[in-house]
Design an enzyme around this catalytic site. Structure first.
Site, short mmCIF file in Angstrom:
data_model
loop_
_atom_site.label_atom_id
_atom_site.label_comp_id
_atom_site.label_asym_id
_atom_site.label_seq_id
_atom_site.Cartn_x
_atom_site.Cartn_y
_atom_site.Cartn_z
N ASP A 479 -47.80 57.48 -11.99
CA ASP A 479 -47.77 58.17 -10.70
C ASP A 479 -46.85 57.44 -9.73
O ASP A 479 -46.46 56.28 -9.97
CB ASP A 479 -49.22 58.18 -10.16
CG ASP A 479 -49.48 59.31 -9.17
OD1 ASP A 479 -48.52 59.96 -8.73
OD2 ASP A 479 -50.66 59.51 -8.82
N ASP A 549 -49.95 68.81 -7.44
CA ASP A 549 -51.35 68.50 -7.12
C ASP A 549 -52.11 69.77 -6.80
O ASP A 549 -53.33 69.75 -6.68
CB ASP A 549 -51.42 67.57 -5.90
CG ASP A 549 -51.32 66.11 -6.32
OD1 ASP A 549 -51.42 65.84 -7.53
OD2 ASP A 549 -51.13 65.25 -5.44
C1 DGJ Z 1 -51.51 61.80 -6.99
C2 DGJ Z 1 -51.52 62.57 -8.28
O1 DGJ Z 1 -50.66 63.66 -8.20
C3 DGJ Z 1 -52.95 63.00 -8.58
O2 DGJ Z 1 -52.97 63.77 -9.75
C4 DGJ Z 1 -53.80 61.77 -8.74
O3 DGJ Z 1 -53.38 61.03 -9.86
C5 DGJ Z 1 -53.72 60.92 -7.49
N1 DGJ Z 1 -52.36 60.65 -7.11
C6 DGJ Z 1 -54.44 59.62 -7.67
O4 DGJ Z 1 -54.28 58.76 -6.64
#
Ligand code: DGJ
Length: 739
Positions: A479, A549
């Site tokens: 990430d 997300d």
């Molecule tokens: C952002 C990501 O896009 C989410 O899927 C998740 O992993 C969060 N970060 C976790 O902090």
């Protein structure tokens, strides 16, 4: 020979089954673009396309020839700040302090196969016969700098790649101030420009705009390719549709700041450039050293947007993505994030995993929150050791307990970042990117590590090796949750500070390369607050990426449809999440959410323990369905049929390589009443073949289904309707089988 050189006219003709790309060396040694379009037959001489004109106000190269002006020539590698009058493909500051550049032909070579680009992601070939490469060397005599233009033409794809290597053969250092990976000057501007635009949770929405006079571009200055724009642009003729007409697609295999532009001049010629963003790039080139630009890709289609996208899908899916997962259907996963966020214990995770295993899930992914003290997004990034309170027996034990349930185990990391509240920051406060003496901005309460400093990359690599070595881990989600700002590094002196955005991305690529080399069986998924770094560069290291997300089914229709413009279905992370949805608070049926998520890597992002018994039965069936059809969905040929950007309905389909089986999916967001009769023409079927269609009686020829279409009329409001085709958030799927 796919790349021809005609000596008498000094013309290069790059051609395959689909298109021709023709340019020549003129009498001054400039490379002049002659044609880029549908394939034409080769001949010795295309000089009729070398147009000169006497135009008032032009600056002419010679006093006594008013027809010869660089401003009116279509070029392949235009110099900067000379008579061309547009943005050059290359700007270099020499020892005299000027930035004028003037590159002329020196030599060329043609060879089979494709060259690798050191330290950078790039498309590749598996057999030399798959492609031919042309390397043209140009030289700026005054600077004593050479530019090697690398063109690779694929045999079986309508694809041309291009990059540039700049070599300083002088005795002085020079500074590259701008370098585009590809420059094409087209003779007209009768195009519409496609952009993928967006924001967090609204990534890669399609926008069209007719070309107009002047400079128009998409770009990133955020240090990552961004949610806002994608390193991509396409130019289509106004009459081009998904199924027919001409379109040129351009993408950059790069994950940092980019710019993809079209400059339409007063004579309506269109200059296309794609490369690193010149605003955040400069590179000091010592004598005897060279610099390699990222690679650009051009795809040509005269059969509409779907064919362009399919070429990108094949190229990115099979000749950019690497590793054991490249050609495999992807595991169905359960990700812990939306199910429990930071709030978990080992027991809670194991309960989720047990439920997931019962439902048929194959991979359990422990997302954010597993490492030392990480109970919120204020702390702990940089400290990659298991949290003793949540996981008292450590990661190894949790991993083996999960594997004992018959699941594979995966883990979340965010290696480029640090929180001030961390052991790493306390030990190395100078390891974050910042400009000494200046304010530093936070993003999600975190800071960016100085990945331009090899010692930092080394240290993070060692920490991660310690976590992964010996752990039975099958998947990693990498990430990246903030953009780069106030970029400065104490590691580099003043003359290198302008190279940091690029060096940062090179550091990211370096760490990725080390990880995939050491753990060749791990499936990597890239992520940046959802789809903030969903770009071709990342695909070289991670064959799949978290698309957004936003897990709401309705929003995902647009996001996945837009993403499919150039990225294959196998690359799109797509999960079914809880209802009401956590981003939009919208309630949608579980069937609808799954019917959208099937067209990606597929998984769940919820706490399975909170599903009702009825929902569990449905989820089991969904997983069974996906196991049966994922190979077709993820590795078949994808067609867009109806755009969510144009109305209430979306439709797409996938067809197997042998065209014997296909799945059609149709989504209608809002119920309408007493609507018109509707038919959905299909694509990609074998016209001669007969197919059965699930839920329909009889047999249908492929051409019938393409020309007439599937009946999708709505039976709402009729007295005897059974309610099957009613309601908001309706989704329907049909399986077509050849008989
Ligand atoms: C952002 C990501 O896009 C989410 O899927 C998740 O992993 C969060 N970060 C976790 O902090």
């Amino acid at each position: 020979m796919p790349i021809q050189y005609h000596e008498t006219s000094q013309t290069f003709h790059l051609t395959n089954r689909w298109f021709s790309y023709i340019f020549k060396i003129n009498h001054e040694g400039y490379l002049i673009q002659l044609y880029c379009g549908s394939r034409i037959r080769d001949k010795e001489n295309f000089d009729e396309l070398y147009e000169l004109a006497c135009r008032p106000m032009a600056t002419n190269y010679y006093q006594d020839d008013r027809t010869y002006s660089l401003e009116h020539l279509k070029q392949e590698f235009p110099g900067a700040f000379g008579a061309d009058m547009r943005k050059g493909a290359i700007e270099i500051e020499g020892k005299d302090g000027t930035k004028y550049t003037d590159f002329r032909f020196e030599s060329f070579r043609i060879e089979p196969g494709k060259l690798e680009l050191e330290g950078l992601p790039a498309c590749y070939v598996e057999e030399e016969a798959e492609a031919t490469t042309l390397v043209i060397t140009l030289k700026d005599e005054h600077l004593q700098v050479r530019a090697h233009l690398l063109y690779t033409l694929y045999e079986q794809l309508p694809v041309l790649t291009r990059s540039v290597r700049v070599e300083n053969d002088s005795e002085n250092e020079v500074r590259i101030e701008a370098l585009t990976s590809l420059n094409v000057d087209l003779p007209d501007d009768n195009y519409e420009r496609l952009m993928l635009t967006g924001a967090w949770a609204r990534e890669r929405h399609i926008e069209w705009e007719p070309l107009h006079s002047g400079y128009q571009s998409v770009y990133s200055l955020r240090g990552h390719s961004s949610h806002n724009f994608n390193p991509f642009l396409a130019l289509k003729r106004p009459s081009t549709t998904e199924e027919s007409g001409e379109v040129l697609g351009f993408a950059l295999i790069y994950s940092g700041n980019f710019e993809a532009s079209v400059d339409v001049d007063t004579y309506h010629t269109s200059r296309i450039q794609i490369g690193m963003n010149r605003d955040t790039f400069a590179w000091l080139l010592e004598p005897g050293t060279s610099f390699q630009s990222p690679e650009a890709v051009m795809v040509y289609s005269d059969q509409g947007l779907n064919k362009m996208s399919q070429a990108f899908h094949t190229l990115f899916g099979r000749r950019l993505a690497r590793g054991v997962w490249r050609d495999k259907a992807r595991p169905i996963l359960l990700n812990s994030w939306e199910g429990v966020y930071f709030d978990f214990t080992e027991e809670k995770i194991l309960n989720m995993a047990k439920e997931a295993a019962n439902l048929g899930v194959e991979l359990f992914v422990l997302d954010d929150g597993w490492f030392q003290g990480r109970n919120s997004d204020w702390t702990s990034l940089g400290d990659w050791v298991a949290d003793e309170e949540k996981l008292p027996d450590g990661l190894d034990t949790l991993c083996s307990k999960i594997c004992d349930l018959g699941l594979k185990f995966g883990l979340w990391i965010e290696p480029e970042m640090v929180n001030v509240e961390s052991d790493l920051y306390r030990a190395h406060p100078d390891w974050r990117l910042e400009i000494a003496g200046r304010h530093i901005s936070a993003g999600r309460h975190q800071y960016v590590l100085d990945f331009t400093n090899p010692a930092v990359v080394d240290a993070v690599a060692k920490m991660l090796f310690k976590v992964f070595d010996g752990l039975n881990i099958s998947y990693v989600k990498w990430d990246m949750n903030r953009s780069l700002t106030e970029v400065g590094s104490t590691y580099w002196n003043a003359s290198h500070q302008q190279s940091l955005y690029h060096r940062f991305i090179l550091g990211v690529y370096d760490l990725y390369e080390r990880l995939i080399e050491r753990y060749p069986n791990i499936l990597f998924e890239s992520c940046a607050s959802g789809g903030g770094r969903f770009d071709p560069g990342m695909m070289y290291y991670a064959p799949q990426a978290w698309t957004s997300d936003d897990t709401d089914g309705v929003e995902r229709l647009k996001i996945q449809y837009g993403t499919s413009m150039l990225y294959p279905i196998s690359s799109m992370g797509s999960h079914v999440s809880a209802s009401p949805n956590h981003q939009l608070h919208r309630n949608t049926p579980l069937e609808f959410r799954a019917d959208v998520a099937y067209f990606g890597t597929f998984g769940y992002e919820l706490n399975p323990a909170s599903l009702s018994d009825e929902e569990k039965v449905l989820v089991k069936e969904q997983i069974r369905f996906m196991k049966e059809y994922r190979e077709l969905i993820q590795l078949g040929t994808f067609y867009r049929l109806k755009s969510p950007f144009e109305g209430n309905e979306t439709a797409w389909m996938v067809v197997s390589q042998d065209r014997k089986i296909a799945i059609v999916a149709y989504y209608r967001v809002i119920q309408e009443i007493n609507t018109a009769y509707r038919r959905l023409p299909l694509q990609g079927l074998d016209p001669e073949q007969t197919y059965t269609v699930s839920d329909r009686d009889g047999m249908f020829y492929g051409d019938e289904l393409e020309k007439i279409g599937l009946i999708i009329s709505d039976s709402s409001a009729s007295e005897n309707n059974d309610g099957k085709n009613e309601g908001d958030f309706l989704s329907r799927m049909w399986i077509l089988k050849a008989v």
